[in-house]
Each structure stands twice: as C-alpha cells, then as structure tokens.
Scaffold this active site. Structure first.
Site, mmCIF file in Angstrom:
data_model
loop_
_atom_site.group_PDB
_atom_site.id
_atom_site.type_symbol
_atom_site.label_atom_id
_atom_site.label_comp_id
_atom_site.label_asym_id
_atom_site.label_seq_id
_atom_site.Cartn_x
_atom_site.Cartn_y
_atom_site.Cartn_z
ATOM 1 C CG ASN A 89 -2.326 0.503 0.842
ATOM 2 O OD1 ASN A 89 -2.446 1.525 0.190
ATOM 3 N ND2 ASN A 89 -3.365 -0.192 1.283
ATOM 4 C CG HIS A 119 24.408 1.952 10.534
ATOM 5 N ND1 HIS A 119 25.170 2.080 9.401
ATOM 6 C CD2 HIS A 119 23.159 2.347 10.175
ATOM 7 C CE1 HIS A 119 24.436 2.538 8.421
ATOM 8 N NE2 HIS A 119 23.203 2.702 8.861
ATOM 9 C CB ALA A 164 -1.678 -0.569 12.970
ATOM 10 N NE ARG A 170 9.590 -11.687 20.561
ATOM 11 C CZ ARG A 170 9.181 -11.679 21.784
ATOM 12 N NH1 ARG A 170 10.034 -11.604 22.765
ATOM 13 N NH2 ARG A 170 7.902 -11.777 22.065
#
Length: 189
Positions: A89, A119, A164, A170
């Site tokens: 979407n 990083h 949402a 994990r």
C-alpha cells in the site's frame, strides 16, 4: 579482498564501510533505482508503463496479482523478491540492501518500513558508516499493519499478523499475532 563483488559480500553479511573500494558500484545502482522510483512515484502514467518501471526497478517480470501503490521507496529494487498476489500500500519504504523475500498473498499496509541494513554499536565504526545487511523473510498470507517497522534479519512466519504501528525486533512464528513496540505475541490465530 575476497574476490567477491560488493553485492556478494553484502549478501554474505560482511561489514561494509565508506572506504570500501567497491562502494561506488553499489551507490551507482542505488542512484539508478532512485531515478526509476522517482518516475514511478511522480508520473501519471498508464498502468502498463508503471508496470514496466516496476520491472526495471525489481529487475524481473512482475509476479501475478502484484499491486504497489505509490509512493513507494527502495534502495536497490532487485533485492526484493515478491510472491503472487502481494499488495504493498501507499508510502512503504523497503531498504533492500540485501534480500527482502515476501511470500504469496501478503498484504502490507500504508507506511510500512522493511529494513535490512543496520550499523555498528561501536561509535568509531559508525563514523565510517560501517553497516551490515541482514535479509528479511515474510511468509505466505501475512498481513502487516499500517506504520509497522520490520528490522534487519527478521523472519515472519506464514499466516501471521503484525498489528499497526508495531516494531518487529524478533522473529515471528507462523499463525501468530504480534503487536507493540517492541512487538510481542498477543495471540495465536
């Protein structure tokens, strides 16, 4: 040097930094993709021409039933491997420095971010923009809710739902509902 190109080294999980002699090859591809993405996102083209742009971005024929609504953003494009009947979407960002594998019948709501790059925790390595790239795998029949963030190296099992606004830190097993920040299991489907 290992004799492998930068793409092979990234896919192998090697650290890359701004001093890498092959980095220009990678950034050239990102710039090419950025130009194609800009055309996909900002032009009012017929669907067949938008599909041609998507094929150039992804580096392959489009799977059956694919729907990607602009704006859509990605780094490389060719590292996104999509199954059939995938819906991506509005306003999604895929940082696909390495593979993002998405199964069949997956729904990705607006504003979802899928990230494969991370990083170093070492501040001196971060000064050199040291990064490592971990693939993301999303199974079949998964629904990822609006505004969710999927972090590097995550696997989401078949038929799972991500609520949402979740931050997935994990792996998510099959047939699970995860939500929150960090996302955690809230029930089995």
């Amino acid at each position: 040097m290992s004799g492998r190109d930068i793409f092979q080294r990234i896919d192998a999980g090697e650290w890359i930094d701004r001093h890498d002699p092959d980095l220009k090859t990678f950034t050239d591809l990102m710039n090419r993709t950025k130009d194609l993405i800009m055309r996909f996102n900002t032009t009012d083209l017929p669907q067949n021409e938008k599909n041609e742009l998507l094929e150039r971005i992804l580096g392959r024929s489009l799977p059956a039933g694919l729907r990607i609504f602009p704006p859509f953003y990605c780094d490389v494009g060719r590292n996104i491997i999509l199954g059939n009947d995938v819906l991506i979407n509005y306003g999604c960002t895929f940082l696909d420095d390495t593979k993002i594998l998405i199964g069949d019948h997956v729904m990705i709501a607006p504003g979802v971010q899928i990230i494969t790059v991370t990083h170093s925790k070492d501040h001196l390595k971060r000064r050199d923009l040291a990064s490592i790239h971990l693939p993301v795998k999303i199974g079949n029949d998964v629904w990822i809710g609006a505004g969710s963030i999927i972090l590097p190296g995550i696997t989401i099992g078949d038929r799972s739902v991500i609520g949402a606004g979740s931050v997935v830190t994990r792996n998510v097993p099959s047939d699970a509902v995860f939500a929150g920040n960090p996302a955690r299991s809230i029930k089995r489907t």
